[in-house]
Design an enzyme around this catalytic site. Structure first.
Site, PDB file in Angstrom:
ATOM      1  N   ASP A  33       0.844  -1.159  -0.070  1.00  0.00           N
ATOM      2  CA  ASP A  33      -0.066   0.029   0.269  1.00  0.00           C
ATOM      3  C   ASP A  33       0.904   1.193   0.077  1.00  0.00           C
ATOM      4  O   ASP A  33       1.734   1.387   0.664  1.00  0.00           O
ATOM      5  CB  ASP A  33      -1.206   0.020   1.161  1.00  0.00           C
ATOM      6  CG  ASP A  33      -1.691   1.310   1.369  1.00  0.00           C
ATOM      7  OD1 ASP A  33      -1.547   1.977   0.555  1.00  0.00           O
ATOM      8  OD2 ASP A  33      -2.625   1.219   2.374  1.00  0.00           O
ATOM      9  N   GLU A  83      29.868   9.030   4.874  1.00  0.00           N
ATOM     10  CA  GLU A  83      29.806   7.685   5.213  1.00  0.00           C
ATOM     11  C   GLU A  83      29.926   7.058   4.123  1.00  0.00           C
ATOM     12  O   GLU A  83      29.607   5.876   4.376  1.00  0.00           O
ATOM     13  CB  GLU A  83      28.881   7.034   6.248  1.00  0.00           C
ATOM     14  CG  GLU A  83      27.483   7.760   5.930  1.00  0.00           C
ATOM     15  CD  GLU A  83      26.430   7.421   6.970  1.00  0.00           C
ATOM     16  OE1 GLU A  83      26.449   6.182   7.437  1.00  0.00           O
ATOM     17  OE2 GLU A  83      25.744   8.219   7.344  1.00  0.00           O
ATOM     18  N   CYS A 115      25.395   9.337  10.197  1.00  0.00           N
ATOM     19  CA  CYS A 115      24.911  10.749   9.765  1.00  0.00           C
ATOM     20  C   CYS A 115      25.289  11.869  10.508  1.00  0.00           C
ATOM     21  O   CYS A 115      24.889  12.869  10.356  1.00  0.00           O
ATOM     22  CB  CYS A 115      23.568  10.558   9.639  1.00  0.00           C
ATOM     23  SG  CYS A 115      22.928   9.035   8.773  1.00  0.00           S
ATOM     24  N   SER A 205      17.337   1.400  15.561  1.00  0.00           N
ATOM     25  CA  SER A 205      17.909   2.606  15.372  1.00  0.00           C
ATOM     26  C   SER A 205      17.022   3.879  15.717  1.00  0.00           C
ATOM     27  O   SER A 205      17.613   4.741  16.128  1.00  0.00           O
ATOM     28  CB  SER A 205      18.250   2.885  13.807  1.00  0.00           C
ATOM     29  OG  SER A 205      17.308   3.076  13.088  1.00  0.00           O
ATOM     30  N   HIS A 237      17.837  15.212  12.000  1.00  0.00           N
ATOM     31  CA  HIS A 237      18.432  14.408  10.711  1.00  0.00           C
ATOM     32  C   HIS A 237      16.953  13.512  10.553  1.00  0.00           C
ATOM     33  O   HIS A 237      16.492  13.181  11.242  1.00  0.00           O
ATOM     34  CB  HIS A 237      19.275  13.616  11.513  1.00  0.00           C
ATOM     35  CG  HIS A 237      19.643  12.167  10.901  1.00  0.00           C
ATOM     36  ND1 HIS A 237      19.892  12.472   9.623  1.00  0.00           N
ATOM     37  CD2 HIS A 237      19.504  11.073  11.112  1.00  0.00           C
ATOM     38  CE1 HIS A 237      20.328  11.284   9.062  1.00  0.00           C
ATOM     39  NE2 HIS A 237      19.789  10.530   9.915  1.00  0.00           N
ATOM     40  N   ASN A 280      16.788   9.577   2.085  1.00  0.00           N
ATOM     41  CA  ASN A 280      17.926   9.816   2.929  1.00  0.00           C
ATOM     42  C   ASN A 280      19.223  10.345   2.261  1.00  0.00           C
ATOM     43  O   ASN A 280      19.920   9.601   1.169  1.00  0.00           O
ATOM     44  CB  ASN A 280      18.154   8.507   3.728  1.00  0.00           C
ATOM     45  CG  ASN A 280      19.073   8.710   4.864  1.00  0.00           C
ATOM     46  OD1 ASN A 280      19.335   9.842   5.341  1.00  0.00           O
ATOM     47  ND2 ASN A 280      19.171   7.618   5.834  1.00  0.00           N
ATOM     48  N   SER A 312      24.222   7.078  13.699  1.00  0.00           N
ATOM     49  CA  SER A 312      23.965   5.694  14.154  1.00  0.00           C
ATOM     50  C   SER A 312      25.566   5.492  14.792  1.00  0.00           C
ATOM     51  O   SER A 312      26.448   5.893  14.294  1.00  0.00           O
ATOM     52  CB  SER A 312      23.601   4.738  13.200  1.00  0.00           C
ATOM     53  OG  SER A 312      22.305   4.907  12.836  1.00  0.00           O
TER      54      SER A 312
END
Ligand code: COA
Length: 394
Positions: A33, A83, A115, A205, A237, A280, A312
């Site tokens: 969906d 990263e 990040c 996370s 973020h 992202n 993270s």
């Protein structure tokens, strides 16, 4: 509250990938969906880089308009945060330094902490400028978010670079003190050297992010930060834009601020508009959020805004900035909207073939087919070296 010296973001510019994948393509492919994406994670589309784009070409593309406007003089430091590094030894910043024609009297390096690294770069830049206000520092956050196809992270990919010129007497945003800091050793998202895609435990996370907000906010208040209701807007973020919503609700409840749906919408909505259609961009994501906020609100002059950076692993920082009077004249709203609008739509199969592409590792000579339209491209590989090219200026 500390007396702040006027150091901060003088210019802000972002670039993104050549292609755009609409989330309806992903929903159709997996028979999911579409509201799971539009409402559940708050994403409509994501940028996909062409085969001849990478973090270097996006970084140089983001910074080019800043150099065109302000020149290269007095840029003595380039801090590139990523990263998605392309080399374990050489800083990707050196390719960008060369492509932009920056002075040879410069320190250039790469920073990594998931990040979060762009925020560290910004604070280090501010410290350098505070020490010598005649210097200017170019900070560039650049990343390509990649997860395994078919994994829960797939719909939260994206790519972008955000470039910032940090100076004394900034035109856009003065960085305020204090900062609230938080670090914890946790395995919520990581990418071992042998993998091209990140490993993420999504639910862990999200929980780690919320825990980090509490820690950073606690440190911020203990160090004499502003009361939460003084901030005119909040930038978080955004691994996916719904995370900003979850984050602000959590912080508001934790700190005793208004947390009704309208309050949360007013605090964060304008900072999510670019990320919602770009996806992202890891360490660039917070600064795309800042660009989105500034480009879509015209009432922020002289007002404090809040920034929350999370990487993270994990490191987090909560800090404030004061929007400068006249800031709107220095924004790049038209360029940002064009970077989004000019992308070429790609279907799910096209995205998957790019996702599965890997560059040769045999050290031979390999030319890459010209695909992107940006001012810089990865032209090929030779002897294990990446060869970058500037296209003739349009
Ligand atoms: N209509 C509306 N909402 C829907 C929906 C539908 N049809 N179907 C699902 N949803 C909602 C769910 O209720 C959930 O909302 P909630 O988080 O408020 O509970 C949300 O959509 C996501 O659904 P979920 O089943 O949890 O999705 P998922 O298992 O695919 O995982 C992530 C989502 C975000 C965890 C996953 O995409 C991920 O791991 N992303 C990477 C996370 C990351 O980048 N972390 C890095 C550091 S911050």
């Amino acid at each position: 509250m500390h007396k702040d010296s006027a150091v901060g973001i003088h210019d802000l510019s972002f670039a993104t990938g050549h292609y755009v994948l609409d989330h309806r393509e992903i929903a159709n492919h997996y028979s999911v969906d579409i509201n799971k994406f539009h409402l559940g994670i708050g994403q409509e589309a994501m940028s996909v880089p062409a085969a001849d784009e990478d973090i270097v070409t996006m970084a140089a593309t983001a910074a080019r308009p800043i150099i065109d406007r302000y020149g290269t003089a007095d840029i003595r430091t380039v801090l590139l945060a990523t990263e998605t590094g392309v080399d374990q030894a050489k800083s990707a910043g050196l390719y960008v330094h060369s492509l932009l024609g920056l002075p040879s009297a410069a320190r250039v390096l790469e920073l990594k902490q998931a990040c979060y690294a762009a925020t560290a770069a910004l604070q280090f830049a501010a410290a350098l400028v505070s020490r010598d206000p005649s210097e200017r520092v170019l900070v560039i956050a650049t990343d390509i978010a990649r997860y395994d196809a078919g994994s829960p992270g797939e719909s939260t990919q994206g790519a972008a670079a955000a470039a910032m010129l940090v100076t004394a007497e900034p035109a856009i945003l003065r960085l305020d003190r204090p900062s609230g800091l938080f670090a914890a050793d946790i395995m919520d998202f990581w990418r071992p050297n042998y993998r091209s895609t990140a490993v993420v435990d999504g639910k862990t996370s999200i929980a780690a992010y919320l825990q980090a907000i509490e820690g950073a906010w606690k440190d911020y208040t203990e160090r004499g930060g502003r009361p939460i209701d003084e901030f005119a807007a909040f930038c978080y973020h955004q691994p996916f834009t719904k995370m900003a919503h979850k984050a602000h609700r959590h912080l508001a409840e934790f700190s005793g601020a208004a947390a009704e749906p309208d309050d949360i919408h007013d605090a964060i909505h304008t900072s999510t508009l670019y990320n919602r259609v770009i996806g992202n961009s890891y360490t660039a994501s917070l600064y795309l959020g800042l660009a989105s906020l500034l480009d879509h609100r015209d009432d922020l002059a002289g007002k404090p805004i809040a920034m929350f950076s999370y990487g993270s692993g994990s490191v987090a920082e909560f800090f404030g900035g004061t929007v400068m009077p006249g800031y709107r004249e220095h924004l790049r709203t038209a360029g940002h909207r064009a970077a989004i609008a000019d992308r070429t739509p790609i279907d799910y199969a096209g995205y998957r073939s790019l996702h599965e592409l890997s560059l040769p590792v045999d050290g031979g000579d390999h030319a890459l087919v010209e695909e992107g339209r940006g001012p810089y491209r990865l032209a090929g590989l030779s002897g294990h070296k990446r060869i970058y090219q500037a296209r003739s200026r349009r």
